[in-house]
Design an enzyme around this catalytic site. Structure first.
Site, PDB file in Angstrom:
ATOM      1  N   TYR A   1      -6.653   3.740   3.096  1.00 62.35           N
ATOM      2  CA  TYR A   1      -5.433   3.075   3.550  1.00 62.35           C
ATOM      3  C   TYR A   1      -5.745   1.760   4.269  1.00 62.35           C
ATOM      4  O   TYR A   1      -5.215   0.709   3.921  1.00 62.35           O
ATOM      5  CB  TYR A   1      -4.684   4.024   4.488  1.00 62.35           C
ATOM      6  CG  TYR A   1      -3.322   3.559   4.933  1.00 62.35           C
ATOM      7  CD1 TYR A   1      -2.212   3.702   4.107  1.00 62.35           C
ATOM      8  CD2 TYR A   1      -3.130   3.007   6.196  1.00 62.35           C
ATOM      9  CE1 TYR A   1      -0.950   3.298   4.520  1.00 62.35           C
ATOM     10  CE2 TYR A   1      -1.874   2.602   6.630  1.00 62.35           C
ATOM     11  CZ  TYR A   1      -0.790   2.749   5.782  1.00 62.35           C
ATOM     12  OH  TYR A   1       0.456   2.340   6.194  1.00 62.35           O
TER      13      TYR A   1
ATOM     14  N   GLN B   1       0.832  -1.203   0.000  1.00 62.78           N
ATOM     15  CA  GLN B   1       0.000   0.000   0.000  1.00 62.78           C
ATOM     16  C   GLN B   1       0.873   1.262   0.000  1.00 62.78           C
ATOM     17  O   GLN B   1       0.560   2.241  -0.676  1.00 62.78           O
ATOM     18  CB  GLN B   1      -0.929   0.008   1.218  1.00 62.78           C
ATOM     19  CG  GLN B   1      -1.669   1.309   1.462  1.00 62.78           C
ATOM     20  CD  GLN B   1      -2.596   1.706   0.315  1.00 62.78           C
ATOM     21  OE1 GLN B   1      -3.053   0.850  -0.442  1.00 62.78           O
ATOM     22  NE2 GLN B   1      -2.855   2.999   0.171  1.00 62.78           N
ATOM     23  N   GLU B   2       1.966   1.206   0.740  1.00 59.20           N
ATOM     24  CA  GLU B   2       2.829   2.379   0.858  1.00 59.20           C
ATOM     25  C   GLU B   2       3.600   2.667  -0.427  1.00 59.20           C
ATOM     26  O   GLU B   2       3.689   3.822  -0.867  1.00 59.20           O
ATOM     27  CB  GLU B   2       3.826   2.191   2.012  1.00 59.20           C
ATOM     28  CG  GLU B   2       3.203   2.228   3.397  1.00 59.20           C
ATOM     29  CD  GLU B   2       2.826   3.640   3.839  1.00 59.20           C
ATOM     30  OE1 GLU B   2       3.090   4.599   3.086  1.00 59.20           O
ATOM     31  OE2 GLU B   2       2.269   3.782   4.936  1.00 59.20           O
ATOM     32  N   SER B   3       4.183   1.623  -1.032  1.00 57.36           N
ATOM     33  CA  SER B   3       5.142   1.882  -2.114  1.00 57.36           C
ATOM     34  C   SER B   3       5.086   0.868  -3.248  1.00 57.36           C
ATOM     35  O   SER B   3       5.951   0.900  -4.123  1.00 57.36           O
ATOM     36  CB  SER B   3       6.560   1.858  -1.538  1.00 57.36           C
ATOM     37  OG  SER B   3       6.878   0.530  -1.104  1.00 57.36           O
TER      38      SER B   3
END
Length: 370
Positions: free
Chosen positions: A350, A233-235
């Site tokens: 998120y 999800q972040e990167s």
């Protein structure tokens, strides 16, 4: 509405609830308090009272429960957890591979009730009774891509445990909990056409960082698939990722967070993963007073928008007379106010996307073999 036949002299609770809607609503609004029932006149209710434990068996199904490392989650699991909390007893939750196996344990008296996806003919053939786990809130389940045939199965319709359970479920429909729970567990959060790309990315990148993910997960008592879902999800699990605001690395750490976590090079995959795991563990510790099945979501919100902003929402919930430690209340607040607050909108996306990625990993034999 479905109709059901009776088995001998026993009235099917499913028929009772669906053919006598008014009485079902009475049960919902006049929910029987746990301590107001004479436990000696029943069997399953008596068992729960004496053992201070609610024994529930459930069929393994994505709409019911996912077992992820040290915690379980899912629409069916969260609802029954709330029921156990309402009764002020411990929940002993077990999963089995089939509806038949779950119903057999109920028939044998080895479980107080079961969560199944069996149809009513199957249930009545076993001389058991059941009611919808949504109290008829089928549209919310269907809209969220959940199985609309989830039901709670009991041995007897006249057992007060059955009566309190049906009242609790219909009360949960009336107060909006079932709708909110279905919304959070929406299986359509990620567009269907995107899953091929996501699966390909995970299949390619998870093996590269598996050692670092597992090492950090073990150090902080987390599930490494959970860390992988956060990283994706972040990167997208790309160590050279950089955002317009300057966060970078697989776990997209800010400079200040990286320093606090002992990370000297945010672009180094091993350092980034350990730093992200350490920070997430701090958030888990910060919300240690929250039940474990909800704590992960609070920690994710805090990881995303900061613990200060998370605590501020909890204070608003408390001021409104709501339980700030109940994830469904927290999620509902963020969800309802996301159009006017971009941080809330981002937090909702998120958490729900990480949940979706995690569930995809857990339900993919190929990814589980990595």
């Amino acid at each position: 509405m479905h109709s059901s036949s009776t088995s001998g002299s026993r009235l099917s609770l499913h028929s009772f609830l669906n053919s006598h809607t008014t009485k079902a609503m009475v049960l919902a609004t006049a929910f029987i308090p746990f301590h107001s029932i004479n436990a000696s006149k029943t069997n399953q209710y008596h068992s729960v009272v004496n053992s201070n434990t609610l024994n529930v068996v459930a069929v393994s199904d994505p709409s019911v429960v996912f077992k992820d490392g040290g915690f379980q989650h899912g629409f069916g699991y969260d609802l029954v957890s709330s029921y156990a909390e309402n009764l002020n007893v411990k929940l002993n939750f077990k999963t089995v591979s089939s509806n038949e196996a779950a119903m057999k344990l109920v028939a044998q008296g080895k479980a107080n009730f079961a969560i199944t996806t069996a149809d009513m003919n199957q249930i009545e053939t076993q001389k058991l009774v059941a009611f919808s786990a949504s109290c008829g809130e089928m549209n919310s389940l269907k809209k969220s891509g959940l199985n609309t045939n989830i039901n709670w199965v009991f041995k007897r319709a006249d057992d007060p445990l059955t009566e309190t359970a049906s009242g609790f479920v219909c009360q949960s429909k009336q107060n909006g909990q079932i709708k909110q729970l279905a919304s959070f567990y929406n299986r359509n959060v990620v567009k269907q056409q995107d899953w091929n790309t996501i699966h390909r990315d995970l299949s390619k990148r998870m093996p590269i960082y598996k050692a670092s993910l597992k090492k950090s997960a073990q150090k902080f008592d987390l599930d490494w698939h959970f860390l992988a879902a956060i990283g994706y999800q972040e990167s997208y699990l790309k160590p050279d990722s950089v955002s317009p605001t300057g966060v970078r690395g697989i776990m997209m750490l800010t400079s200040s967070t990286a320093n606090a976590m002992g990370v000297t090079n945010r672009s180094d995959p091993a350092q980034s993963i350990q730093g992200g795991a350490k920070y997430f563990d701090l958030m888990m510790t910060r919300y240690a007073h929250i039940p474990i099945q909800d704590r992960y979501w609070y920690a994710l919100v805090a990881y995303n928008m900061g613990p200060g902003a998370t605590d501020a929402v909890m204070q608003r919930l408390k001021a409104q007379g709501k339980n700030p430690n109940d994830w469904i209340q927290m999620y509902d607040y963020l969800n309802r106010h996301q159009s006017s607050n971009s941080r809330y909108r981002q937090a909702v996306q998120y958490v729900t996307r990480i949940r979706a990625y995690l569930e995809h990993i857990k339900s993919s034999p190929k990814l589980l073999q990595i």
